[in-house]
Structures are given as structure tokens and as C-alpha cells.
Design a protein around this motif. Structure first.
Motif, PDB file in Angstrom:
ATOM      1  N   UNK A 159       0.861  -1.182   0.000  1.00 35.08           N
ATOM      2  CA  UNK A 159       0.000   0.000   0.000  1.00 35.08           C
ATOM      3  C   UNK A 159       0.894   1.227   0.000  1.00 35.08           C
ATOM      4  N   UNK A 160       0.382   2.326  -0.559  1.00 32.59           N
ATOM      5  CA  UNK A 160       1.137   3.584  -0.480  1.00 32.59           C
ATOM      6  C   UNK A 160       0.323   4.592   0.322  1.00 32.59           C
ATOM      7  N   UNK A 165      -5.454  12.425  -3.685  1.00 27.63           N
ATOM      8  CA  UNK A 165      -6.874  12.103  -3.432  1.00 27.63           C
ATOM      9  C   UNK A 165      -7.079  11.269  -2.171  1.00 27.63           C
ATOM     10  N   UNK A 166      -5.970  10.882  -1.510  1.00 30.48           N
ATOM     11  CA  UNK A 166      -6.137  10.045  -0.322  1.00 30.48           C
ATOM     12  C   UNK A 166      -6.487  10.893   0.893  1.00 30.48           C
ATOM     13  N   UNK A 167      -7.430  10.376   1.722  1.00 32.99           N
ATOM     14  CA  UNK A 167      -7.764  11.044   2.978  1.00 32.99           C
ATOM     15  C   UNK A 167      -7.450  10.077   4.115  1.00 32.99           C
ATOM     16  N   UNK A 168      -7.513  10.612   5.344  1.00 27.75           N
ATOM     17  CA  UNK A 168      -7.275   9.720   6.490  1.00 27.75           C
ATOM     18  C   UNK A 168      -8.291   8.581   6.457  1.00 27.75           C
ATOM     19  N   UNK A 169      -9.526   8.914   6.073  1.00 29.94           N
ATOM     20  CA  UNK A 169     -10.593   7.897   6.064  1.00 29.94           C
ATOM     21  C   UNK A 169     -10.368   6.837   4.995  1.00 29.94           C
ATOM     22  N   UNK A 209      -5.033  18.117  -2.577  1.00 28.24           N
ATOM     23  CA  UNK A 209      -5.235  16.710  -2.981  1.00 28.24           C
ATOM     24  C   UNK A 209      -4.435  15.739  -2.095  1.00 28.24           C
ATOM     25  N   UNK A 210      -3.589  16.297  -1.203  1.00 31.14           N
ATOM     26  CA  UNK A 210      -2.662  15.435  -0.468  1.00 31.14           C
ATOM     27  C   UNK A 210      -2.831  15.592   1.040  1.00 31.14           C
ATOM     28  N   UNK A 216      -0.288  12.472   7.593  1.00 33.30           N
ATOM     29  CA  UNK A 216       0.292  11.187   7.163  1.00 33.30           C
ATOM     30  C   UNK A 216       0.874  10.438   8.365  1.00 33.30           C
ATOM     31  N   UNK A 217       1.545  11.192   9.237  1.00 31.09           N
ATOM     32  CA  UNK A 217       2.149  10.560  10.422  1.00 31.09           C
ATOM     33  C   UNK A 217       1.065   9.928  11.290  1.00 31.09           C
ATOM     34  N   UNK A 218      -0.034  10.667  11.511  1.00 31.12           N
ATOM     35  CA  UNK A 218      -1.128  10.108  12.321  1.00 31.12           C
ATOM     36  C   UNK A 218      -1.718   8.873  11.649  1.00 31.12           C
ATOM     37  N   UNK A 219      -1.906   8.959  10.317  1.00 34.52           N
ATOM     38  CA  UNK A 219      -2.514   7.836   9.580  1.00 34.52           C
ATOM     39  C   UNK A 219      -1.616   6.604   9.656  1.00 34.52           C
TER      40      UNK A 219
END
Ligand SMILES: C[S@@+](CC[C@H](N)C(=O)[O-])C[C@H]1O[C@@H](n2cnc3c(N)ncnc32)[C@H](O)[C@@H]1O
Ligand code: SF4
Length: 376
Positions: A159-160, A165-169, A209-210, A216-219
Motif C-alpha cells: 500500500x502507499x 486524493x487520499x484522505x485519512x478515512x 489533494x494530499x 500522514x504521520x497520524x494515519x
């Protein structure tokens, strides 16, 4: 951990280049047969260097190895088996793209001796996959996972985190979807945006979009907790596995176990030397036609460099490295600020000590680059 050596083989062909990828790949398959013949010649040349060695991992990486027709792949594996000795329980991994997975191919991979597939899922969201030019959609990824899971193959998925377009959800549901798909191993890579000019530019002009670095760290920490709850062990910065399902081949890189590497851009650590092949397919093929490996790098690794590598690579693993090795390195190192910073990393909860070893904490892994570069 095993001390037996491993063999890596690079298969560089891809149908198209994904937006983020900087691996050595070619979308022109016209040289594939010559390339496979050259791989056979390289195995013939290198084989005698490994006479008496019993390998216990073979990694077919890319590029897109699943794009190579199964009969050609089978011939390649047979040629490698005739030049190198492999243990009976050798881990044979094939990197596959979801769009190539069918029951028929899966069965022919198994007949060729493949017993582990590393599937490049990247995401289970159509918008994220489309944004980086992947050729599969979420449905295609799920079909590939269903086809490979519980089929007698050990299954890993990539996975990346940080895709456009990626969200935490959506990332949360990507991780849950993968964890529940029957895989035994998961790799989560942080998008290296600097590897692609287009992604870097897009991130600068359309930051909305990012995910931000903090998000990212939390995710990433949340993903680790979700995987741990489902029985996956975080055994290396980017890798989680069910107990006993760690990637045997990849662990060799972090423990400095000898590996040979065949094919364009392949790297190896062998006989105390680091060597790497040229990244140019035409040169690779023509050089081997003349009976020579196209080495672009070939140098000995001295004792000091080997020690530094043991620390920098070993700290990537959950098990970390012996305290004594790091203490000795710091005592002899010329960086006057390192001893003080080293103490501070423990106070700040970036590093921890246990049973005579030092390792990163979960949160510390996020800061590992800042720590590791100080040992370089
Ligand atoms: C050698 S690639 C090839 C695998 C296969 N061809 C595929 O596309 O699924 C192995 C993995 O590296 C990761 N990767 C490649 N480029 C990356 C980048 N710029 N940032 C983060 N991860 C990356 C992807 O997760 C990919 O599955
Ligand atoms: S991510 Fe995989 S399919 Fe895409 S260009 Fe890189 S190696 Fe090829």
C-alpha cells in the motif's frame, strides 16, 4: 534468522509507467527474449562464485514480473535452479500487478515454483489508483486478492500512504480492507513524491489533494495499531507480517546477509563487496552477449563501513541492534554532537533500550530518517 544467501532477479518490463515510480523499468517489451537469455548468461557467469552455497530465497522483482509469460518465467526459474543450489524450503517470491492475476496464471506460477506473491495493490480506492495511472481499479485489486489468498501461496500486499486524493478515512479503509483480505504480510510505503517530477509539481500546485505530513504521520501510526489488532507484527519500518511470515529475502538486506542480484540495476552484497549492474537494458544485453557482467559498481566494504551498515540497516528492524555496537560507534565517531543527541533521542521516546538492544519506538520510526542520517 537464516544466514543462507538470497538471489534477486530484476524483470524490468511494465505495460506503462505509474505516476510515482522511479524504478528501472521499460515499457518496450521488444527486448524481453534477449533480456531473459542475458539473465541466463549472467547466471552462468555468476553461478561458480556461489558454488557450495545453498540459497534459501529467490526474489523475482521489477518492473512487473507477472507480465512475463508463464512459460518464459518457468524457463527462467529452471535455468536459475541449474546454476545455483536452493534449499528445499526456498522462499520464491514473485512481484505481481493485480491486472495480471488470473487463476490460470496463479497456477502456472505455482508450477514454476513460486510460493509467495507480493501484490502491488497500492490502494483500494478508484480515485487514488486513477490519480497515479495504475491499470487496475479497486474491484480488480479485490479480485486479485481473492484469487491469491488461501491458494497455497503466501500473500503480501503493498500500500502507499500519501497518494493524491487520499484522505485519512480512505487510507484507514485501505488498511482494513487489506488486513482482512487474507494476506499474511503488508508493506506500507510513504509516497516518495520526489521520485516523480509530475507528482512533486502536482503536490506543490494542488496541495489540497494530499494529506499533510502531520496527517500522514497520524494515519501511519493508526495503520500500525489497526494491523497490530489484527495480529500483524511490525517487524521493519515499512513491513508488517503475521508471526513467521516475515519476508525472508528482504530481511537479508537489513541483516547484511549475502545476496546476489541479476538483471539491470540489480544490487548485491557478495564476498564483502557491494556490486550493482548497469541500469541500461541494451548495455546489459550486449555486455552479457560478450560474456561480461555490466557492473556499474564494484567495491569492497571495509570494516568501518560494514559496522555502520549493520547499525543503519539493523535499526530499520523492530529487533534493532545491540547497545554495545551503537555505543562503540558513537565513541569512535567524529561527530561531537552525536553523543548528546543520542541521549536526547531516548529522552524524547524516539529510541528505546530493551534486553541489551536499542531500537526505534513506533513513533520513533517516523523520525528514523533524521536519526539514521547521523550515522552516515
Ligand atoms: C518495484 S515496485 C513494483 C511492483 C509492481 N510492479 C507494482 O507496480 O505493483 C514495488 C513497490 O514499490 C512501491 N513504490 C514504488 N514507487 C514508489 C514511490 N515513489 N513511493 C513509495 N512507494 C513506491 C510500490 O508500493 C510498489 O508496489
Ligand atoms: S509501480 Fe510497478 S507497474 Fe508501475 S511503473 Fe513501477 S514497477 Fe512498473
Amino acid at each position: 534468522m537464516t544466514e543462507a544467501p538470497g538471489l534477486y532477479v530484476h524483470l524490468p518490463y511494465c505495460r506503462s509507467r505509474c505516476g510515482y515510480c522511479a524504478f528501472v523499468v521499460s515499457t518496450d517489451e521488444s527486448s524481453r527474449r534477449d533480456y531473459l537469455a542475458a539473465l541466463g548468461r549472467e547466471a552462468e557467469i555468476v553461478g561458480p562464485e556461489a558454488a557450495g552455497d545453498l540459497f534459501d530465497s529467490l526474489y523475482l522483482g521489477g518492473g512487473t514480473p507477472s507480465l512475463v509469460p508463464p512459460d518464459e518465467l518457468s524457463e527462467l526459474v529452471a535455468a536459475l535452479r541449474s546454476r545455483f543450489s536452493f534449499a528445499g524450503d526456498t522462499e520464491v517470491t514473485l512481484e505481481a500487478n493485480p491486472e495480471d492475476v488470473t487463476a490460470e496464471r496463479r497456477d502456472s506460477w505455482k508450477r514454476a515454483g513460486v510460493n509467495r506473491v507480493s501484490l502491488g495493490v497500492q490502494s483500494l480506492e478508484d480515485a487514488e489508483l486513477a490519480a497515479v495511472g495504475r491499470r487496475h481499479d479497486a474491484g480488480g485489486a479485490r479480485r486479485a486478492l481473492d484469487c491469491l489468498a488461501n491458494s497455497g501461496l503466501s500473500l503480501s500486499a503493498d500500500l502507499i500512504l500519501g497518494l493524491p486524493e487520499q484522505t485519512a478515512g480512505t487510507f484507514r479503509s485501505n488498511v482494513a480492507g487489506i488486513a482482512e483480505s487474507g494476506v499474511e504480510h503488508v508493506s506500507i510505503y510513504l509516497l516518495e513524491a520526489e521520485k516523480s517530477r509530475a507528482i512533486e509539481d502536482d503536490r506543490r500546485s494542488r496541495p489540497e489533494r494530499y494529506l499533510s505530513d502531520d496527517d500522514q504521520a497520524d494515519a501511519w501510526l493508526e495503520a500500525g495499531r489497526a494491523l497490530a489488532e489484527r495480529g500483524f507484527l511490525h517487524y521493519e519500518i515499512s513491513n508488517w507480517a503475521r508471526p513467521g511470515r516475515e519476508a525472508r529475502h528482504n530481511v537479508k538486506y537489513w541483516t547484511r546477509t549475502p545476496t546476489l542480484g541479476l538483471g539491470v540495476s540489480a544490487h548485491e552484497l557478495w564476498g564483502g563487496r557491494r556490486r550493482a549492474n548497469s541500469s541500461q537494458i541494451p548495455w546489459y544485453v550486449s555486455s552479457l552477449t560478450q560474456g561480461r557482467r555490466p557492473l556499474a559498481l564494484d567495491r569492497p566494504v571495509g570494516p568501518e563501513e560494514a559496522e555502520r551498515e549493520r547499525i543503519v540497516l539493523g535499526l530499520r528492524l523492530y529487533d534493532g541492534v545491540p547497545n554495545s555496537e551503537v555505543d562503540a560507534w558513537i565513541a569512535e565517531n567524529g561527530d561531537p554532537l552525536l553523543p548528546e543527541d543520542y541521549d536526547r533521542w531516548f529522552e524524547a521516546g524516539v529510541l528505546e533500550r530493551e534486553d541489551g538492544r536499542v531500537r526505534f519506538t513506533e513513533r520513533g520510526f517516523l523520525l528514523s530518517n533524521e536519526v539514521l542520517y547521523r550515522f552516515v
